[in-house]
Structures are given as structure tokens and as C-alpha cells.
Write a protein that holds these residues in place. Structure first.
Motif, short mmCIF file in Angstrom:
data_model
loop_
_atom_site.label_atom_id
_atom_site.label_comp_id
_atom_site.label_asym_id
_atom_site.label_seq_id
_atom_site.Cartn_x
_atom_site.Cartn_y
_atom_site.Cartn_z
N VAL A 89 0.67 -1.09 -0.07
CA VAL A 89 0.01 0.01 0.02
C VAL A 89 1.02 1.58 -0.18
CG1 VAL A 89 -1.63 1.20 1.33
CG2 VAL A 89 -1.79 -1.20 1.10
N GLU A 90 1.96 1.37 0.79
CA GLU A 90 2.76 2.28 0.88
C GLU A 90 3.43 2.60 -0.47
OE1 GLU A 90 3.04 -0.12 3.21
OE2 GLU A 90 1.71 0.98 4.70
N GLU A 91 3.89 1.69 -1.01
CA GLU A 91 4.63 1.86 -2.53
C GLU A 91 3.48 2.36 -3.60
OE1 GLU A 91 8.13 -1.67 -2.19
OE2 GLU A 91 5.95 -2.13 -2.70
N CYS A 92 2.44 1.79 -3.47
CA CYS A 92 1.41 2.37 -4.42
C CYS A 92 1.04 3.76 -4.18
CB CYS A 92 -0.16 1.61 -4.13
SG CYS A 92 -0.11 -0.08 -4.94
N LYS A 93 0.81 4.35 -2.82
CA LYS A 93 0.75 5.57 -2.49
C LYS A 93 1.89 6.49 -3.05
CE LYS A 93 -2.10 5.04 1.70
NZ LYS A 93 -2.13 5.43 2.89
#
Length: 128
Positions: free
Chosen positions: A85-89
Motif C-alpha cells: 500500500v505504501e509503495e502504491c501511494k
């Protein structure tokens, strides 16, 4: 009756979060703009299709209340690519140029994996 609808939409707009990292493409900002356009006259706005208006409100309220996230919980917080999720953000913020070397490598890998044009295939020379 339209005054009640207007107040409900205003309350929904107040509750809907804004994402400052998504300038110009934030859903919360878009929602506020659409409500302002739909209710130009405020509480005295005449609504042509009250049933559709109520249906739109209920749908947005369910999304804002995470009804579907609670109803259908995810096993893992990753996608089919394995990206967290953090990488997608980070990818979605538009600041891909500010990523550190590790994330640049991941970004390049993802771009190569999902690119429509294969990079390793040599081009054929035209025959005479």
C-alpha cells in the motif's frame, strides 16, 4: 425537502477526506466541486430527480463509511503485483522522481513488466 438533501451532502463533504498529495485529482475535492455545481442555489435548489439524488448520496455514504471494506476484508494489503500500500501511494502521488534508488528500481521493474512494448526483443531489419 431539497434543503435536507443539501445539508446531507454538505455533511458528507465535510467527512470525506482530502489527499493533499493528489493535487487536481483528489476524489474529495472533485466531490465538493460537484456538490457545489449541483446545489448552486443552496437549500433552495430544485432537484429534478430526487430519487436519483438520494441514490447517489447513499452510494457515496457507503463508500465513505468503508461498508464494502468491512464486508469484504482483504487477506493481504498487496495487489497482484506484490506492491504494498505504501509503495502504491508513492507511485500515485506523482512524485516518482523523488523516490530513492530502491523504489526507482521497483518502479522500473513494474514499468517493464506492464509495458505494452517489449524492450528486450530486437527489431527486425527490413528485407530487400
Amino acid at each position: 425537502m431539497s434543503a435536507t438533501r443539501y445539508r446531507r451532502f454538505l455533511k458528507l463533504c465535510e467527512e470525506w477526506p482530502r489527499d493533499e498529495s493528489k493535487k487536481g485529482r483528489d476524489l474529495g475535492t472533485f466531490l465538493r466541486q460537484r456538490v457545489a455545481a449541483a446545489f448552486r442555489e443552496g437549500e433552495s435548489t430544485q432537484i429534478s430527480d430526487p430519487e436519483k439524488c438520494d441514490q447517489i448520496y447513499e452510494s457515496l455514504a457507503r463508500i465513505n463509511g468503508n461498508v464494502y471494506r468491512q464486508k469484504f476484508p482483504r487477506v493481504r494489503d498487496t495487489s497482484f503485483t506484490g506492491v504494498t500500500v505504501e509503495e502504491c501511494k508513492v507511485f500515485l502521488t506523482g512524485s516518482a522522481t523523488q523516490m530513492d534508488e530502491q523504489k526507482k528500481g521497483l518502479w522500473k521493474t513494474l514499468m517493464q513488466r506492464f509495458s505494452s512494448k517489449p524492450e528486450d526483443v530486437p527489431e527486425k531489419s527490413p528485407e530487400k
